[in-house]
Motif scaffolding. Structure first.
Motif, PDB file in Angstrom:
ATOM      1  N   TYR B  23      35.317  51.983  72.519  1.00 23.04           N
ATOM      2  CA  TYR B  23      34.815  50.662  72.127  1.00 23.04           C
ATOM      3  C   TYR B  23      35.379  49.583  73.050  1.00 23.04           C
ATOM      4  O   TYR B  23      34.683  48.642  73.426  1.00 23.04           O
ATOM      5  CB  TYR B  23      35.207  50.340  70.685  1.00 23.04           C
ATOM      6  CG  TYR B  23      34.409  51.067  69.620  1.00 23.04           C
ATOM      7  CD1 TYR B  23      33.133  51.551  69.871  1.00 23.04           C
ATOM      8  CD2 TYR B  23      34.923  51.249  68.332  1.00 23.04           C
ATOM      9  CE1 TYR B  23      32.402  52.203  68.893  1.00 23.04           C
ATOM     10  CE2 TYR B  23      34.202  51.893  67.342  1.00 23.04           C
ATOM     11  CZ  TYR B  23      32.943  52.375  67.626  1.00 23.04           C
ATOM     12  OH  TYR B  23      32.236  53.002  66.642  1.00 23.04           O
ATOM     13  N   ALA B  24      36.649  49.730  73.397  1.00 25.54           N
ATOM     14  CA  ALA B  24      37.312  48.690  74.185  1.00 25.54           C
ATOM     15  C   ALA B  24      36.600  48.474  75.516  1.00 25.54           C
ATOM     16  O   ALA B  24      36.366  47.341  75.935  1.00 25.54           O
ATOM     17  CB  ALA B  24      38.778  49.046  74.416  1.00 25.54           C
ATOM     18  N   LEU B  25      36.223  49.584  76.175  1.00 25.66           N
ATOM     19  CA  LEU B  25      35.606  49.446  77.497  1.00 25.66           C
ATOM     20  C   LEU B  25      34.312  48.646  77.420  1.00 25.66           C
ATOM     21  O   LEU B  25      33.981  47.876  78.322  1.00 25.66           O
ATOM     22  CB  LEU B  25      35.334  50.827  78.094  1.00 25.66           C
ATOM     23  CG  LEU B  25      36.580  51.589  78.537  1.00 25.66           C
ATOM     24  CD1 LEU B  25      36.208  52.976  78.995  1.00 25.66           C
ATOM     25  CD2 LEU B  25      37.287  50.834  79.649  1.00 25.66           C
ATOM     26  N   VAL B 150      40.424  59.782  77.662  1.00 18.47           N
ATOM     27  CA  VAL B 150      39.793  58.491  77.354  1.00 18.47           C
ATOM     28  C   VAL B 150      40.819  57.360  77.210  1.00 18.47           C
ATOM     29  O   VAL B 150      40.704  56.343  77.901  1.00 18.47           O
ATOM     30  CB  VAL B 150      38.890  58.600  76.102  1.00 18.47           C
ATOM     31  CG1 VAL B 150      38.455  57.226  75.627  1.00 18.47           C
ATOM     32  CG2 VAL B 150      37.670  59.457  76.401  1.00 18.47           C
ATOM     33  N   PRO B 151      41.839  57.540  76.357  1.00 21.50           N
ATOM     34  CA  PRO B 151      42.800  56.422  76.245  1.00 21.50           C
ATOM     35  C   PRO B 151      43.539  56.159  77.555  1.00 21.50           C
ATOM     36  O   PRO B 151      43.818  54.998  77.877  1.00 21.50           O
ATOM     37  CB  PRO B 151      43.790  56.904  75.173  1.00 21.50           C
ATOM     38  CG  PRO B 151      43.109  58.017  74.473  1.00 21.50           C
ATOM     39  CD  PRO B 151      42.151  58.629  75.429  1.00 21.50           C
ATOM     40  N   LEU B 152      43.811  57.218  78.309  1.00 21.78           N
ATOM     41  CA  LEU B 152      44.521  57.012  79.578  1.00 21.78           C
ATOM     42  C   LEU B 152      43.659  56.211  80.550  1.00 21.78           C
ATOM     43  O   LEU B 152      44.115  55.239  81.155  1.00 21.78           O
ATOM     44  CB  LEU B 152      44.881  58.366  80.211  1.00 21.78           C
ATOM     45  CG  LEU B 152      46.049  59.113  79.556  1.00 21.78           C
ATOM     46  CD1 LEU B 152      46.297  60.431  80.271  1.00 21.78           C
ATOM     47  CD2 LEU B 152      47.302  58.237  79.606  1.00 21.78           C
ATOM     48  N   VAL B 156      44.457  52.450  82.001  1.00 24.54           N
ATOM     49  CA  VAL B 156      44.560  52.136  83.430  1.00 24.54           C
ATOM     50  C   VAL B 156      43.570  51.023  83.790  1.00 24.54           C
ATOM     51  O   VAL B 156      43.919  50.045  84.465  1.00 24.54           O
ATOM     52  CB  VAL B 156      44.294  53.397  84.288  1.00 24.54           C
ATOM     53  CG1 VAL B 156      44.136  53.026  85.756  1.00 24.54           C
ATOM     54  CG2 VAL B 156      45.430  54.394  84.104  1.00 24.54           C
ATOM     55  N   LEU B 157      42.335  51.159  83.317  1.00 29.89           N
ATOM     56  CA  LEU B 157      41.325  50.149  83.659  1.00 29.89           C
ATOM     57  C   LEU B 157      41.688  48.780  83.100  1.00 29.89           C
ATOM     58  O   LEU B 157      41.496  47.756  83.762  1.00 29.89           O
ATOM     59  CB  LEU B 157      39.944  50.585  83.147  1.00 29.89           C
ATOM     60  CG  LEU B 157      39.316  51.767  83.891  1.00 29.89           C
ATOM     61  CD1 LEU B 157      37.998  52.168  83.253  1.00 29.89           C
ATOM     62  CD2 LEU B 157      39.097  51.437  85.367  1.00 29.89           C
ATOM     63  N   VAL B 158      42.212  48.756  81.889  1.00 28.93           N
ATOM     64  CA  VAL B 158      42.577  47.464  81.293  1.00 28.93           C
ATOM     65  C   VAL B 158      43.713  46.815  82.079  1.00 28.93           C
ATOM     66  O   VAL B 158      43.688  45.613  82.347  1.00 28.93           O
ATOM     67  CB  VAL B 158      42.960  47.638  79.799  1.00 28.93           C
ATOM     68  CG1 VAL B 158      43.611  46.370  79.249  1.00 28.93           C
ATOM     69  CG2 VAL B 158      41.726  47.987  78.983  1.00 28.93           C
ATOM     70  N   LEU B 162      43.435  43.280  83.897  1.00 26.30           N
ATOM     71  CA  LEU B 162      44.316  42.146  83.588  1.00 26.30           C
ATOM     72  C   LEU B 162      45.005  41.647  84.853  1.00 26.30           C
ATOM     73  O   LEU B 162      45.170  40.444  85.051  1.00 26.30           O
ATOM     74  CB  LEU B 162      45.355  42.533  82.529  1.00 26.30           C
ATOM     75  CG  LEU B 162      44.811  42.669  81.105  1.00 26.30           C
ATOM     76  CD1 LEU B 162      45.883  43.196  80.168  1.00 26.30           C
ATOM     77  CD2 LEU B 162      44.264  41.341  80.593  1.00 26.30           C
ATOM     78  N   TYR B 163      45.375  42.597  85.720  1.00 29.04           N
ATOM     79  CA  TYR B 163      45.970  42.193  86.985  1.00 29.04           C
ATOM     80  C   TYR B 163      44.962  41.376  87.797  1.00 29.04           C
ATOM     81  O   TYR B 163      45.267  40.299  88.312  1.00 29.04           O
ATOM     82  CB  TYR B 163      46.415  43.428  87.783  1.00 29.04           C
ATOM     83  CG  TYR B 163      46.974  43.084  89.139  1.00 29.04           C
ATOM     84  CD1 TYR B 163      48.293  42.671  89.277  1.00 29.04           C
ATOM     85  CD2 TYR B 163      46.168  43.133  90.272  1.00 29.04           C
ATOM     86  CE1 TYR B 163      48.800  42.326  90.514  1.00 29.04           C
ATOM     87  CE2 TYR B 163      46.661  42.784  91.514  1.00 29.04           C
ATOM     88  CZ  TYR B 163      47.981  42.380  91.633  1.00 29.04           C
ATOM     89  OH  TYR B 163      48.472  42.025  92.854  1.00 29.04           O
TER      90      TYR B 163
END
Lengths: 232, 300
Positions: B23-25, B150-152, B156-158, B162-163
């Motif tokens: 969902y987050a993605l 999936v969570p990993l 990483v993408l998040v 954010l960076y």
């Protein structure tokens, strides 16, 4: 440096600027004074390409810039300190300064130091969000942000608006100091007294037209200006 | 309520984290586009759907190995996002926001129907990839390897995102533009390009989410993006729309709510999809600006 000729601008359904011509010579401080709705802001916004003109010409160092988009006009060394300061409220003070130098790719250290030396308050608060600054500090930040682009000409839209008299005096002192460093200034003001004392050249705008012009000193002594803008 | 063993709890925990990460993605795309255009991009669920088809055809028709196929599908989705913005939203830049919203609903229907015409309404099977779908057993919990990846991948993408948003020049331009187009232009920022980049990033993240979604729930049809799209929109709103961390928190929360309500109240499992909406109403009643609601620090 900037030469405006026969500029006409329609804005919000009215003829806001009616056939005005004026010139900003390099290295000088030129002011455009006038009441609310005289068309001063519209003139500056047209020079930066934010507002489209109906007809006329705006030449910058001999080159026609009317009709160009804002980003390309700004990249030529023209900057505008907008009315109401318009700093970015959720960027930090330092980020606001950096965003002012968005088009530059070289080192910003020296310029940041210069802005901090003009406005020590900004250095103290460099980590704070822009939106948490006081009105005067926001105006300093807006000026500092504009300087970060290393402009050849800085246009300012009512920098004294809503500020305490002491702060206004500081801002005008700094405008003079910036001018001494070789930046040409085009200043819009309702505070005619401060503006004319600071400026080399002045123009008076009324309902879209330029009605008077002269050196700052001449206009200060002009009886019509005294009556209408200086309250004497 | 029957007895719930610790194994069941762990199993559900794993499922909740996986679902929440997916969902987050997708939720991030909603929140980023809202942040910059103040637009709820109703076509986002359809971007999600299209990327599943892209991946499907790159594997089945182009016969590419899965990793290349997925990479191309992600790239195509990014380009699709840019095209949608260019064609349907940029011409409305100066228009009232409601026009943008309507345009996005139009794009959503257009893509759904385009998918029906191009790919037919018949359900397709998302190509299986053994290295993601193999089941492993950790401490009595049987999960697909996907549930670990999936969570990993999401984390990483998040972190990268954010960076990008907080530390890079383009990120600074995005944050500036999200507040004030005109002043951003005065700074020399090409606002149109910043918006295009935003759409591209949102679509790429949705594509990653869609592909992993397809591996977990391998059915593709033209309406497959609607419900996930809606739920992720809700996740973004719960978290505080416009805020990237909020979208991630909202999405994880939604994942937990869905999985654990079914665990504790199996009788309600038929209403699983309704939980998101109930959560939305409850949270908005208590915190109208969402859990991490946008900070407003604007002195004029």
């Amino acid at each position: 440096m900037i030469k405006v000729e026969n500029l006409c601008v329609n804005y919000g359904g009215i003829e806001a600027v009616k056939d005005i011509s004026f010139e900003v010579p390099e290295g000088e401080i030129v002011t455009l004074i006038g009441a609310n709705g005289a068309g001063k802001s519209t003139t500056l916004r047209t020079i930066t390409g934010l507002v489209k003109a109906r007809s006329g010409s705006i030449k910058y160092m001999g080159e026609e810039i009317l009709g160009k988009d804002t980003v390309s006009i700004v990249s030529k060394g023209i900057t505008l300190v907008p009315e109401g300061r318009r700093i970015f409220p959720d960027l930090t003070v330092l980020e606001n300064l950096k965003v002012g130098a968005y088009l530059r790719k070289d080192s910003l250290e020296e310029d940041i130091e210069w802005v901090y030396s003009l406005f020590p308050r900004l250095q103290e608060r460099h980590w704070q969000l822009g939106g948490t600054l006081s009105g005067g500090e926001q105006q300093m930040l807006a000026v500092g942000r504009a300087l970060m682009s290393r402009p050849k000409i800085m246009m300012m839209d009512e920098p004294s608006l809503g500020l305490a008299p002491l702060v206004v005096k500081d801002i005008f002192d700094i405008i003079k100091e910036i001018n001494k460093r070789g930046v040409t200034i085009l200043l819009i003001e309702q505070n005619a007294n401060m503006a004319l004392h600071t400026a080399d050249q002045g123009y008076v705008m009324e309902t879209g037209r330029i009605t008077l012009s002269g050196t700052g000193k001449e206009l200060l002594e002009n009886s019509a200006v005294k009556e209408a803008y200086l309250g004497k | 309520m029957s007895a719930i063993t610790s194994d069941m709890l762990l199993q559900s925990l794993a499922n909740a984290i996986t679902l929440g990460s997916l969902y987050a993605l997708v939720a991030i795309g909603y929140t980023m586009v809202y942040g910059i255009l103040r637009l709820i991009n109703f076509a986002h669920g359809e971007i999600f759907m299209m990327s599943m088809y892209f991946a499907f055809y790159f594997v089945t028709a182009a016969m590419l190995p899965w990793y290349l196929a997925f990479l191309f599908a992600i790239a195509c989705t990014g380009i699709l996002g840019i095209i949608i913005e260019r064609a349907a939203y940029r011409p409305l830049r100066e228009a009232p926001r409601i026009s943008l919203l309507i345009s996005s609903i139009g794009v959503s229907y257009l893509l759904q129907n385009l998918a029906v015409v191009l790919f037919s309404g018949i359900q397709k099977q998302f190509p299986p990839v053994a290295m993601f779908q193999d089941v492993i057993t950790i401490a009595n919990v049987r999960i697909q390897k996907l549930s670990i990846y999936v969570p990993l991948i999401t984390a990483v993408l998040v972190i990268v995102l954010l960076y990008l948003v907080n530390k890079t020049k383009i990120g600074m331009a995005m944050r500036a533009s999200s507040k004030d187009f005109e002043t951003s232009r005065l700074m020399g920022i090409n606002v149109n390009r910043v918006i295009a980049v935003t759409f591209c990033i949102g679509s790429v993240l949705a594509a990653v989410g869609a592909i992993m979604w397809g591996l977990k729930y391998p059915k593709i049809e033209p309406y497959v993006g609607t419900l996930p799209g809606l739920k992720c929109f809700i996740a973004a709103v719960i978290g505080g729309i416009g805020n990237i961390k909020g979208a991630v928190i909202g999405a994880l929360l939604l994942g937990f709510i869905e999985i654990f309500i079914v665990l504790f109240f199996p009788a309600l499992s038929g209403y699983k999809d309704a939980f998101a909406f109930v959560a939305l109403i409850v949270i908005l009643l208590v915190r109208p600006s969402g859990l991490v609601g946008e900070k407003i620090a604007n002195k004029v």
